[in-house]
Scaffold this motif. Sequence first.
Motif, mmCIF file in Angstrom:
data_model
loop_
_atom_site.group_PDB
_atom_site.id
_atom_site.type_symbol
_atom_site.label_atom_id
_atom_site.label_comp_id
_atom_site.label_asym_id
_atom_site.label_seq_id
_atom_site.Cartn_x
_atom_site.Cartn_y
_atom_site.Cartn_z
ATOM 1 N N GLU A 80 0.996 -1.059 0.441
ATOM 2 C CA GLU A 80 -0.177 0.150 -0.010
ATOM 3 C C GLU A 80 1.036 0.812 -0.311
ATOM 4 O OE1 GLU A 80 -2.595 -0.079 3.009
ATOM 5 O OE2 GLU A 80 -3.638 2.520 2.940
ATOM 6 N N GLU A 81 0.569 2.368 -0.948
ATOM 7 C CA GLU A 81 1.600 3.563 -0.797
ATOM 8 C C GLU A 81 0.760 4.707 -0.837
ATOM 9 O OE1 GLU A 81 5.088 3.246 -0.398
ATOM 10 O OE2 GLU A 81 4.697 4.617 -0.749
ATOM 11 N N PRO A 82 0.428 5.635 -0.180
ATOM 12 C CA PRO A 82 1.276 5.644 1.248
ATOM 13 C C PRO A 82 0.923 4.930 1.938
ATOM 14 C CG PRO A 82 -0.038 7.411 1.007
ATOM 15 C CD PRO A 82 -0.370 7.195 0.098
ATOM 16 N N PRO A 83 2.098 3.939 2.873
ATOM 17 C CA PRO A 83 1.829 3.582 3.482
ATOM 18 C C PRO A 83 0.401 4.004 5.390
ATOM 19 C CG PRO A 83 3.219 4.370 4.136
ATOM 20 C CD PRO A 83 3.371 4.997 3.094
ATOM 21 N N PRO A 84 -0.499 3.100 5.393
ATOM 22 C CA PRO A 84 -1.064 4.591 6.776
ATOM 23 C C PRO A 84 -0.539 4.346 7.500
ATOM 24 C CG PRO A 84 -1.287 1.960 6.219
ATOM 25 C CD PRO A 84 -0.973 2.130 5.415
ATOM 26 N N ARG A 85 -0.861 5.319 7.950
ATOM 27 C CA ARG A 85 -0.401 5.870 9.623
ATOM 28 C C ARG A 85 -1.171 4.881 10.722
ATOM 29 N NH1 ARG A 85 2.784 9.439 12.000
ATOM 30 N NH2 ARG A 85 3.436 10.711 10.160
ATOM 31 N N LEU A 86 -0.263 4.386 11.679
ATOM 32 C CA LEU A 86 -1.177 3.860 12.798
ATOM 33 C C LEU A 86 -0.501 4.645 14.326
ATOM 34 C CD1 LEU A 86 -1.848 1.213 14.308
ATOM 35 C CD2 LEU A 86 0.303 0.516 14.752
ATOM 36 N N VAL A 87 -1.834 5.173 14.410
ATOM 37 C CA VAL A 87 -1.957 5.872 15.948
ATOM 38 C C VAL A 87 -2.398 4.744 16.741
ATOM 39 C CG1 VAL A 87 -2.888 7.715 16.701
ATOM 40 C CG2 VAL A 87 -2.577 7.929 13.719
ATOM 41 N N VAL A 88 -2.070 4.970 18.289
ATOM 42 C CA VAL A 88 -1.567 4.322 19.179
ATOM 43 C C VAL A 88 -2.539 5.212 20.628
ATOM 44 C CG1 VAL A 88 -1.148 2.463 20.698
ATOM 45 C CG2 VAL A 88 -0.428 2.556 18.114
ATOM 46 N N HIS A 109 -5.072 7.524 4.854
ATOM 47 C CA HIS A 109 -5.340 5.972 5.594
ATOM 48 C C HIS A 109 -4.860 6.144 7.278
ATOM 49 C CE1 HIS A 109 -5.538 1.316 5.744
ATOM 50 N NE2 HIS A 109 -6.578 1.605 6.511
ATOM 51 N N LEU A 110 -5.567 6.079 7.935
ATOM 52 C CA LEU A 110 -5.634 5.602 9.891
ATOM 53 C C LEU A 110 -5.723 4.437 9.724
ATOM 54 C CD1 LEU A 110 -6.167 8.901 10.939
ATOM 55 C CD2 LEU A 110 -3.925 8.418 10.524
ATOM 56 N N ILE A 111 -4.534 3.824 10.965
ATOM 57 C CA ILE A 111 -5.187 2.550 11.380
ATOM 58 C C ILE A 111 -5.013 3.588 13.217
ATOM 59 C CG2 ILE A 111 -5.170 0.032 12.115
ATOM 60 C CD1 ILE A 111 -3.769 -0.312 9.214
ATOM 61 N N ALA A 129 6.702 -1.093 12.409
ATOM 62 C CA ALA A 129 7.403 1.009 12.239
ATOM 63 C C ALA A 129 8.457 0.370 11.111
ATOM 64 C CB ALA A 129 7.826 1.284 13.438
ATOM 65 N N THR A 130 8.445 -1.033 10.829
ATOM 66 C CA THR A 130 8.705 -1.281 10.214
ATOM 67 C C THR A 130 8.217 -1.015 7.925
ATOM 68 O OG1 THR A 130 8.543 -3.743 9.959
ATOM 69 C CG2 THR A 130 10.755 -2.970 11.212
ATOM 70 N N ARG A 131 6.845 -0.988 8.825
ATOM 71 C CA ARG A 131 5.827 -0.879 7.519
ATOM 72 C C ARG A 131 5.125 0.205 7.095
ATOM 73 N NH1 ARG A 131 2.764 -5.691 8.454
ATOM 74 N NH2 ARG A 131 2.127 -5.805 10.310
ATOM 75 N N MET A 132 5.012 0.867 8.510
ATOM 76 C CA MET A 132 4.339 2.165 8.557
ATOM 77 C C MET A 132 4.649 3.367 9.992
ATOM 78 S SD MET A 132 1.171 0.676 10.094
ATOM 79 C CE MET A 132 1.447 -0.907 9.481
ATOM 80 N N PRO A 133 4.298 4.148 9.334
ATOM 81 C CA PRO A 133 4.933 5.413 10.788
ATOM 82 C C PRO A 133 4.096 5.078 11.109
ATOM 83 C CG PRO A 133 3.380 7.204 8.634
ATOM 84 C CD PRO A 133 3.901 4.877 8.573
ATOM 85 N N VAL A 134 4.545 4.953 13.071
ATOM 86 C CA VAL A 134 3.576 4.980 13.701
ATOM 87 C C VAL A 134 3.699 5.965 14.526
ATOM 88 C CG1 VAL A 134 3.300 2.702 15.628
ATOM 89 C CG2 VAL A 134 3.914 2.423 13.724
ATOM 90 N N THR A 135 3.110 6.839 15.917
ATOM 91 C CA THR A 135 2.594 7.709 16.793
ATOM 92 C C THR A 135 1.994 6.962 17.816
ATOM 93 O OG1 THR A 135 2.477 9.587 15.114
ATOM 94 C CG2 THR A 135 2.114 10.291 17.382
ATOM 95 N N GLU A 136 2.769 6.952 18.861
ATOM 96 C CA GLU A 136 2.122 7.065 20.245
ATOM 97 C C GLU A 136 1.177 8.337 20.741
ATOM 98 O OE1 GLU A 136 5.020 4.056 21.987
ATOM 99 O OE2 GLU A 136 3.294 4.502 24.102
ATOM 100 N N VAL A 137 0.090 8.308 21.480
ATOM 101 C CA VAL A 137 -0.662 9.740 21.049
ATOM 102 C C VAL A 137 -1.426 9.196 22.378
ATOM 103 C CG1 VAL A 137 -2.337 9.262 20.260
ATOM 104 C CG2 VAL A 137 -1.849 11.309 20.182
ATOM 105 N N SER A 138 -0.928 10.835 23.148
ATOM 106 C CA SER A 138 -2.292 11.187 24.470
ATOM 107 C C SER A 138 -2.918 12.067 24.959
ATOM 108 C CB SER A 138 -0.904 11.258 25.564
ATOM 109 O OG SER A 138 -2.084 11.865 26.460
ATOM 110 N N LEU A 139 -4.440 12.155 25.085
ATOM 111 C CA LEU A 139 -5.679 13.421 24.898
ATOM 112 C C LEU A 139 -4.904 13.965 26.020
ATOM 113 C CD1 LEU A 139 -8.186 11.835 24.000
ATOM 114 C CD2 LEU A 139 -6.490 12.449 22.282
ATOM 115 N N GLY A 140 -4.385 13.466 27.156
ATOM 116 C CA GLY A 140 -3.645 14.633 28.680
ATOM 117 C C GLY A 140 -3.058 13.439 29.631
#
Length: 245
Positions: A80-88, A109-111, A129-140
């Motif tokens: 898949e191009e561009p790869p999805p972003r994984l949001v955790v 594409h967001l997962i 992270a070897t196949r897509m951008p990964v972001t760990e995110v906090s709301l507060g």
Amino acid sequence: TRMRVDVVSIFPEYLAPLDLSLIGRARASGVLDLAVHDLRTWTHDVHRTVDDTPYGGGPGMVMRPEPWGEALDALVPVGEEPPPRLVVPSPAGVPFRQALAHEWAAERHLIFACGRYEGIDQRVLEHAATRMPVTEVSLGDYVLFGGEVAVLVIMEAVTRLLPGVLGNADSLAEESHAHGLLEAPVYTKPPGWRGHDVPEILRSGDHGRIARWRRDEALVRTARRRPDMLAVLPATELDKRDIAA
Ligand SMILES: Nc1nc2cc(Br)ccc2s1
């Protein structure tokens, strides 16, 4: 379709509100393609196990890597191009701010991976992270029972930025954090209510003075409630004269 979103959770029913109103409209208009998945789909034992005890000991349970690995295999077509972003969503994540909402509104594409228990085995994020951008995110700085509620918040912040989702585009321009300050107070009819009157200036029709009044109110409010926001305000935005008063 402008954007594809996949959400994986052991409580998919928590994401039901994503069928409503603004987000429901974005889906109906075809700008957003959303699918919610039950992580247990990718378990194979009779008890559909998703968690296990933590290596190194400690309380609680950790989410096993295998179901997550298979879920991501299923949701990311090879090549898949561009790869999805994984949001955790995670208490250990980077702070979620409006700037990030704008960035993610531009993704194809967001997962979203909704963690529960003490979290997800870290190798899931390392391998992803070897196949897509990964972001760990906090709301507060508070701890929830899981990532589902955080996904609802992030989805609302991102979806409202998609083209055609907001009826009155102007309301985007006026939003908080767009010009680095908190919004001024708002009023509507009646002019007097339970002994409280609308500030005269807002009914004066003098648009220059009204704009100034709103800016002053915004500055005072920000200085009182969010001095941290003033610290990062670019000098061009902040007229020293305003704040010195
Ligand atoms: N503020 C947050 N707390 C939590 C807890 C869990 Br468990 C998973 C995600 C999040 S995001």
